[in-house]
Motif scaffolding. Structure first.
Motif, mmCIF file in Angstrom:
data_model
loop_
_atom_site.group_PDB
_atom_site.id
_atom_site.type_symbol
_atom_site.label_atom_id
_atom_site.label_comp_id
_atom_site.label_asym_id
_atom_site.label_seq_id
_atom_site.Cartn_x
_atom_site.Cartn_y
_atom_site.Cartn_z
ATOM 1 N N LEU A 1 41.057 28.808 36.062
ATOM 2 C CA LEU A 1 40.949 28.405 37.472
ATOM 3 C C LEU A 1 41.788 29.351 38.343
ATOM 4 O O LEU A 1 41.342 29.802 39.404
ATOM 5 C CB LEU A 1 41.422 26.957 37.635
ATOM 6 N N ILE A 2 42.995 29.687 37.863
ATOM 7 C CA ILE A 2 43.853 30.613 38.617
ATOM 8 C C ILE A 2 43.231 32.012 38.665
ATOM 9 O O ILE A 2 43.089 32.605 39.734
ATOM 10 C CB ILE A 2 45.260 30.664 37.983
ATOM 11 N N PHE A 3 42.830 32.517 37.485
ATOM 12 C CA PHE A 3 42.271 33.880 37.437
ATOM 13 C C PHE A 3 40.997 33.998 38.271
ATOM 14 O O PHE A 3 40.648 35.090 38.713
ATOM 15 C CB PHE A 3 41.954 34.285 35.991
ATOM 16 N N SER A 4 40.312 32.862 38.476
ATOM 17 C CA SER A 4 39.050 32.937 39.212
ATOM 18 C C SER A 4 39.290 33.313 40.674
ATOM 19 O O SER A 4 38.369 33.719 41.362
ATOM 20 C CB SER A 4 38.304 31.603 39.120
ATOM 21 N N PHE A 5 40.553 33.156 41.147
ATOM 22 C CA PHE A 5 40.869 33.551 42.522
ATOM 23 C C PHE A 5 41.496 34.942 42.590
ATOM 24 O O PHE A 5 42.016 35.348 43.612
ATOM 25 C CB PHE A 5 41.798 32.522 43.176
ATOM 26 N N TRP A 6 41.527 35.647 41.451
ATOM 27 C CA TRP A 6 42.041 37.012 41.430
ATOM 28 C C TRP A 6 40.857 37.971 41.465
ATOM 29 O O TRP A 6 39.722 37.562 41.663
ATOM 30 C CB TRP A 6 42.860 37.250 40.149
ATOM 31 N N ARG A 7 41.167 39.260 41.267
ATOM 32 C CA ARG A 7 40.043 40.185 41.137
ATOM 33 C C ARG A 7 40.289 41.139 39.970
ATOM 34 O O ARG A 7 41.419 41.257 39.477
ATOM 35 C CB ARG A 7 39.808 40.963 42.444
ATOM 36 N N THR A 8 39.235 41.797 39.525
ATOM 37 C CA THR A 8 39.350 42.713 38.395
ATOM 38 C C THR A 8 39.118 44.124 38.880
ATOM 39 O O THR A 8 38.222 44.357 39.699
ATOM 40 C CB THR A 8 38.293 42.417 37.305
ATOM 41 N N GLU A 9 39.959 45.046 38.417
ATOM 42 C CA GLU A 9 39.734 46.440 38.763
ATOM 43 C C GLU A 9 39.863 47.248 37.485
ATOM 44 O O GLU A 9 40.886 47.157 36.805
ATOM 45 C CB GLU A 9 40.773 46.907 39.787
ATOM 46 N N SER A 10 38.843 47.985 37.132
ATOM 47 C CA SER A 10 38.736 48.739 35.887
ATOM 48 C C SER A 10 39.389 47.990 34.715
ATOM 49 O O SER A 10 40.412 48.417 34.168
ATOM 50 C CB SER A 10 39.303 50.162 36.021
ATOM 51 N N TYR A 11 38.795 46.856 34.386
ATOM 52 C CA TYR A 11 39.178 46.037 33.231
ATOM 53 C C TYR A 11 40.556 45.397 33.349
ATOM 54 O O TYR A 11 41.071 44.856 32.389
ATOM 55 C CB TYR A 11 39.098 46.829 31.915
ATOM 56 N N GLN A 12 41.194 45.457 34.523
ATOM 57 C CA GLN A 12 42.512 44.832 34.677
ATOM 58 C C GLN A 12 42.436 43.695 35.686
ATOM 59 O O GLN A 12 41.803 43.828 36.733
ATOM 60 C CB GLN A 12 43.536 45.873 35.177
ATOM 61 N N LEU A 13 43.130 42.587 35.371
ATOM 62 C CA LEU A 13 43.216 41.491 36.323
ATOM 63 C C LEU A 13 44.283 41.815 37.354
ATOM 64 O O LEU A 13 45.385 42.246 37.000
ATOM 65 C CB LEU A 13 43.627 40.207 35.609
ATOM 66 N N ILE A 14 43.969 41.613 38.635
ATOM 67 C CA ILE A 14 44.952 41.886 39.672
ATOM 68 C C ILE A 14 45.165 40.636 40.512
ATOM 69 O O ILE A 14 44.198 40.034 40.995
ATOM 70 C CB ILE A 14 44.518 43.077 40.556
ATOM 71 N N ALA A 15 46.434 40.232 40.645
ATOM 72 C CA ALA A 15 46.758 38.980 41.339
ATOM 73 C C ALA A 15 46.643 39.173 42.848
ATOM 74 O O ALA A 15 47.644 39.240 43.556
ATOM 75 C CB ALA A 15 48.152 38.519 40.959
ATOM 76 N N ASP A 16 45.433 39.260 43.308
ATOM 77 C CA ASP A 16 45.188 39.487 44.714
ATOM 78 C C ASP A 16 44.266 38.348 45.155
ATOM 79 O O ASP A 16 43.068 38.379 44.932
ATOM 80 C CB ASP A 16 44.502 40.864 44.849
ATOM 81 N N TRP A 17 44.908 37.284 45.710
ATOM 82 C CA TRP A 17 44.181 36.025 45.904
ATOM 83 C C TRP A 17 43.013 36.167 46.869
ATOM 84 O O TRP A 17 43.176 36.655 47.976
ATOM 85 C CB TRP A 17 45.149 34.949 46.384
ATOM 86 N N ASN A 18 41.829 35.725 46.418
ATOM 87 C CA ASN A 18 40.648 35.765 47.280
ATOM 88 C C ASN A 18 39.589 34.827 46.730
ATOM 89 O O ASN A 18 39.689 34.347 45.599
ATOM 90 C CB ASN A 18 40.112 37.194 47.349
#
Lengths: 293, 272
Positions: free
Chosen positions: A38-55
């Motif tokens: 649920l938390i990760f679903s509000f992050w984004r992925t950039e070149s296979y990495q999860l980035i904690a950038d809420w959206n």
């Protein structure tokens, strides 16, 4: 020290000691993972990495783009139809075994459950060996000079047959377990008082066994809605379901955040379905007497 | 069977034919794949040309032995964890009349209502990104246990409802501590159901694809090998692999059946 000794003697403490380990395990390894996606679903992925950038872009994509909605709709139609087919087929079978199985009913019902244990992938392989283009059915038709039945090869119908094949054991088992505790003499009373069989079924058997039936429906609906192996191997080019694009996010594309959001959406669709079914359950009408087990 | 009227006979006959057709539907594909694993002409195996080739190919397949071993390890680890947690929980719920038992029962059964792929991907994300646990056997065992625990719990609960807790009370009256009471009274009576729960969770984890696949990393297991092979189109090795696994599963199910019967007999002595 004395008070601790007393505590150890108390039934509540012993209850906790026995039930808490498994409960904690489930909280850590089932509930926390679900919260984490649920938390990760509000992050984004950039070149296979999860980035904690809420959206909320992931949810906008899933709920706003036509492709995703199409897959969701297809899965929903598939899950509802497969559950219905399983329900209609399993009810008379479970009824027969529970009412007339006698001393053989344990083995009769276990025989319907046994194939479940051979695993999804092997059962889908077995089904493909029957329904596929070089499967038994098609080869038999060709050998005896008939046209192949297109609709049974790599289609949504083939997927549906495969899914019924996979999950009908759950439905049989759930209805059977409910009927096992059902007093069939109630029906005799209804007949004596002049009720027709179908009326006795609709007003006695069906409502009194609705909880077990509802559990069966949910147990078929959920894995069917989330299916990805069956549509992949039986569904053909236009057979992809929601589970397939969900799986795709964790495979080749590695878009973890979008995949997490799709998982969350899947979870809530199943939850809404469970709640709709739950609303139809009337404990008094189901013969609930207040005993828990 | 009691005497039935002609009308009822029609109902019973049609229900029986549905049951027979269900058995054919469920078992024919399984037996057909076993049959095909022994023949050379797999596409249209009539008349059959028998061969051991698919078994020989399976045997020399590089990942097969490792996959078998890993699946066994996942099965045993999951089976042990699930049956211990489930036995302990079922005893706690049935022996002590706590107000919280409904809540705990719901929690223990909740994994049944979560889709397998969801358990797979959420465990993957949680283990890797939060626990820092890479995909390996431990990770796969932990993820599989959540689902298998529910099935183990159901198996034990179903049998334990027949258990007479007055036996435990009797032991306690004579001064046995709870632990001793468990080892000398409860466990000797209920062990078939605990072993049954172990076997059920073992099979589920052994054959699991959607949870294992996401949590085992690059380590091969039998279902992930089958999944990989199937993606490149059906190959005959898959038939022999399926036959080996089906044989193992049916062997375990036969043991399970006798355990259930034994459980009935043992608990039947209590005369409730």
């Amino acid at each position: 020290m004395v008070s601790f000794w007393k505590l150890r003697q108390s039934p509540n403490f012993r209850f906790a000691m026995l039930t808490l380990p498994g409960a904690l395990f489930l909280l850590i390894f089932l509930v926390l993972p679900l919260i984490s996606i649920l938390i990760f679903s509000f992050w984004r992925t950039e070149s296979y990495q999860l980035i904690a950038d809420w959206n909320i872009e992931n949810y906008k994509t899933i709920l706003g783009q036509k492709t995703y909605l199409t897959f969701m709709w297809r899965s929903l139609v598939m899950a509802v139809s497969v559950s219905l087919v399983c329900l209609i087929y399993a009810y008379p079978v479970a009824y027969l075994v529970a009412k007339r199985g006698g001393r053989y009913r344990l083995i009769l019902v276990l025989l319907t459950a046994a194939p479940f244990f051979t695993g999804i992938i092997l059962r889908v392989t077995a089904m493909q060996q029957i329904l596929g283009p070089i499967g038994l059915l098609n080869m038999a038709l060709q050998t005896f000079g008939f046209e192949p039945i297109q609709i049974l090869m790599y289609s949504n119908v083939a997927s549906a047959i495969g899914l019924v094949y996979l999950w009908i054991p759950f439905m049989v088992l759930a209805i059977y377990l409910s009927l096992l505790n059902f007093n069939f003499e109630l029906l005799e009373v209804a007949y004596v008082n002049g009720a027709k069989p179908w009326r006795a079924f609709l007003e006695i058997t069906w409502p009194l066994n609705w909880i077990g039936t509802a559990i069966g429906i949910v147990l078929v609906f959920i894995p069917t809605f989330a299916a990805f192996v069956t549509p992949r191997f039986l569904g053909g080019v236009n057979g992809a379901l929601y589970g397939n694009i969900l799986e795709h996010q964790f495979g080749a594309t590695g878009t973890w955040a979008l995949g997490s959001a799709m998982g969350v959406v899947l979870f809530f669709i199943c939850l809404i379905f469970i709640m709709i079914i739950w609303r139809t359950i009337n404990l008094q009408r189901s013969g609930y007497t207040g005993e828990e087990f | 069977m009691a005497a039935v009227s002609p009308k009822e006979r029609v109902v019973v006959v049609s229900q029986s034919s549905l049951l027979v057709f269900l058995y054919i539907f469920l078992y024919f594909p399984i037996f057909f794949i076993i049959y095909v694993s022994f023949v050379d002409n797999t596409v249209w195996p009539f008349p059959p040309v028998f061969t051991w080739e698919w078994y020989e190919r399976l045997w020399i397949m590089s990942d097969f032995h490792l996959g078998l071993l890993n699946s066994f390890l996942i099965g045993i680890g999951t089976g042990a964890l699930s049956s211990i947690f489930a036995a302990s929980a079922a005893i706690g719920l049935l022996k002590y009349q706590s107000r919280l038992r409904g809540l705990f029962a719901v929690l223990y059964l909740s994994p049944l209502f979560v889709a397998g792929i969801l358990i797979g991907i959420s465990s993957l994300m949680f283990h890797r990104n939060i626990l820092g646990l890479p995909g390996n056997l431990t990770s796969a065992i932990l993820a599989n246990t959540t689902q298998a625990l529910s099935f183990a719990f159901l198996v034990i609960l179903a049998q334990l409802t027949r258990y007479d807790w007055r036996m435990d009370e009797a032991a306690m009256v004579f001064g046995a501590r709870p632990a001793r009471c468990f080892w000398e009274v409860t466990l000797p009576t209920i062990w078939p159901s605990v072993l049954g729960a172990f076997l059920v969770s073992f099979i589920l984890a052994f054959n699991n694809l959607e949870v294992t696949f996401y949590n085992v990393g690059a380590i091969p297991t039998l279902p992930t090998i089958a999944w990989g092979t199937l993606r490149h189109g059906i190959e005959p090795e898959l038939y022999s692999l399926a036959t080996v696994i089906n044989g193992l599963v049916f062997f375990i199910l036969i043991i399970l059946f006798f355990l259930i019967r034994l459980g009935f007999v043992r608990l039947g002595y209590r005369g409730q």
